[in-house]
Design a protein around this motif. Structure first.
Motif, PDB file in Angstrom:
ATOM      1  N   ALA A  33       0.821  -1.257   0.003  1.00 12.34           N
ATOM      2  CA  ALA A  33       0.020   0.038  -0.051  1.00 12.34           C
ATOM      3  C   ALA A  33       0.958   1.157  -0.043  1.00 12.34           C
ATOM      4  O   ALA A  33       0.582   2.265  -0.579  1.00 12.34           O
ATOM      5  N   THR A  45      -7.912   6.209  -2.332  1.00 14.22           N
ATOM      6  CA  THR A  45      -8.222   4.660  -2.169  1.00 14.22           C
ATOM      7  C   THR A  45      -8.239   3.950  -3.483  1.00 14.22           C
ATOM      8  O   THR A  45      -8.075   2.830  -3.870  1.00 14.22           O
ATOM      9  N   ALA A  49      -6.055   1.363  -5.382  1.00 14.20           N
ATOM     10  CA  ALA A  49      -6.336   0.185  -5.467  1.00 14.20           C
ATOM     11  C   ALA A  49      -5.781  -0.308  -7.048  1.00 14.20           C
ATOM     12  O   ALA A  49      -5.484  -1.429  -7.303  1.00 14.20           O
ATOM     13  N   ASN A  50      -5.972   0.502  -7.939  1.00  9.89           N
ATOM     14  CA  ASN A  50      -5.541   0.256  -9.380  1.00  9.89           C
ATOM     15  C   ASN A  50      -4.199   0.111  -9.309  1.00  9.89           C
ATOM     16  O   ASN A  50      -3.585  -0.385 -10.312  1.00  9.89           O
ATOM     17  N   GLN A  59     -11.868  -4.546  -9.757  1.00 10.12           N
ATOM     18  CA  GLN A  59     -11.601  -3.455  -9.231  1.00 10.12           C
ATOM     19  C   GLN A  59     -12.209  -3.346  -7.692  1.00 10.12           C
ATOM     20  O   GLN A  59     -11.617  -2.899  -6.578  1.00 10.12           O
ATOM     21  N   ARG A  62      -9.961  -5.257  -5.490  1.00  8.59           N
ATOM     22  CA  ARG A  62      -8.689  -4.365  -4.999  1.00  8.59           C
ATOM     23  C   ARG A  62      -9.109  -3.513  -3.816  1.00  8.59           C
ATOM     24  O   ARG A  62      -8.380  -3.294  -2.940  1.00  8.59           O
ATOM     25  N   GLU A  63     -10.276  -2.851  -4.055  1.00  2.00           N
ATOM     26  CA  GLU A  63     -10.746  -1.795  -2.938  1.00  2.00           C
ATOM     27  C   GLU A  63     -10.855  -2.515  -1.748  1.00  2.00           C
ATOM     28  O   GLU A  63     -10.591  -1.989  -0.731  1.00  2.00           O
ATOM     29  N   TRP A  65      -9.620  -5.288  -0.635  1.00  2.50           N
ATOM     30  CA  TRP A  65      -8.185  -5.520  -0.034  1.00  2.50           C
ATOM     31  C   TRP A  65      -7.698  -4.613   0.636  1.00  2.50           C
ATOM     32  O   TRP A  65      -7.118  -4.545   2.019  1.00  2.50           O
ATOM     33  N   LEU A  66      -7.758  -3.395   0.070  1.00  2.00           N
ATOM     34  CA  LEU A  66      -7.409  -2.051   0.669  1.00  2.00           C
ATOM     35  C   LEU A  66      -8.305  -1.634   2.021  1.00  2.00           C
ATOM     36  O   LEU A  66      -7.300  -1.290   2.906  1.00  2.00           O
TER      37      LEU A  66
END
Length: 201
Positions: A33, A45, A49-50, A59, A62-63, A65-66
Motif C-alpha cells: 500500500a 483509495t 487500488a488500481n 476493481q 482490489r478496493e 483488499w485495501l
C-alpha cells in the motif's frame, strides 16, 4: 518486477527492522500500500487500488483488499510511525539545536478536519502525528493535545512540557511548535495550564 513492487520491497525491509514482531503478512500488505502511494503520489483509495500489484483485475476486490488493510487493528498510525518518529526527533536534537514542529490543520470541505504535527527539516516537513475528525471545525486545544502528547512519550524526556505556539518539548534542546496561519489557538483550560500546557503565538 514493477516499480510498486520494488518500492514495496524496500518499505518492507525498513518495517521489518523497526517492527520485528509484526506479522509478515501485515508487513508485506502495508508495504504494498505504501509503495502504491509513493508511486501514485495520492492518498485516494480508488487510485491506489488500481496501482496495487494484486492477482486480480476486479476493481471491487482490489478496493476491498485495501479497506481491510486500513481497518486492521494492528496498524494504528501511532504504532507504525513511532520508531521512525523517535529516530527523527533524536536526530534533530542530537546537537542540542532548536527543533521546530509544524502544527497544521486542513478542512476537507465540510466532511473532515485533519490536524497534523510535522518535524521541520530545512524547507521540508516530516509528518510525525495526526488526528482526523468528521465535520468542518477547528479541533481545538483538546484535539491538539491528543496529537502532541505522544511526541512527549516518543521523546522520552522527564518533566517535558507542551505548549502550542511557544516552547514545547525539551527533546535535548528547545523545541517550538509553529501553527499554520489561520489555525485557532484557544486558551488551554485552567487544569491543563497547571499541567504545563499553554497556548499563544
Amino acid at each position: 518486477m514493477g516499480s510498486v513492487k520494488r518500492l514495496a520491497d524496500e518499505v518492507a525491509r525498513g518495517l521489518r527492522e523497526v517492527h520485528p514482531r509484526l506479522r509478515k503478512t501485515v508487513v508485506n500488505k502495508l508495504a504494498l500500500a505504501v509503495g502504491a502511494m509513493i508511486e501514485g503520489q495520492t492518498p485516494n483509495t480508488v487510485e491506489l487500488a488500481n496501482l496495487l500489484p494484486l492477482d486480480t483485475e476486479r476493481q471491487d476486490l482490489r478496493e476491498q483488499w485495501l479497506r481491510r488493510l486500513l481497518k486492521n487493528p494492528r496498524l494504528g498510525p501511532g504504532m507504525v510511525i513511532e520508531p521512525f518518529a523517535r529516530a527523527e526527533l533524536a536526530k534533530a536534537a542530537s546537537h542540542g539545536q532548536t527543533v521546530l514542529l509544524s502544527l497544521d490543520q486542513t478542512d476537507l470541505g465540510d466532511r473532515m478536519a485533519l490536524l497534523m504535527v510535522a518535524l521541520r527539516v530545512g524547507d521540508r516537513a516530516i509528518p510525525l502525528a495526526w488526528r482526523a475528525e468528521e465535520g468542518a471545525a477547528n479541533l481545538g486545544f483538546a484535539g491538539q493535545q491528543v496529537v502532541l502528547e505522544p511526541l512527549l512519550a516518543w521523546a522520552a524526556v522527564r518533566g517535558a512540557r507542551a505548549a502550542i505556539g511557544g516552547p514545547v518539548l525539551s527533546v535535548g534542546g528547545p523545541v517550538r511548535v509553529a501553527p499554520s496561519p489561520g489555525l485557532e489557538l484557544p486558551a488551554a483550560p485552567e487544569e491543563q495550564r497547571a499541567n504545563g500546557y499553554r497556548a499563544g503565538r
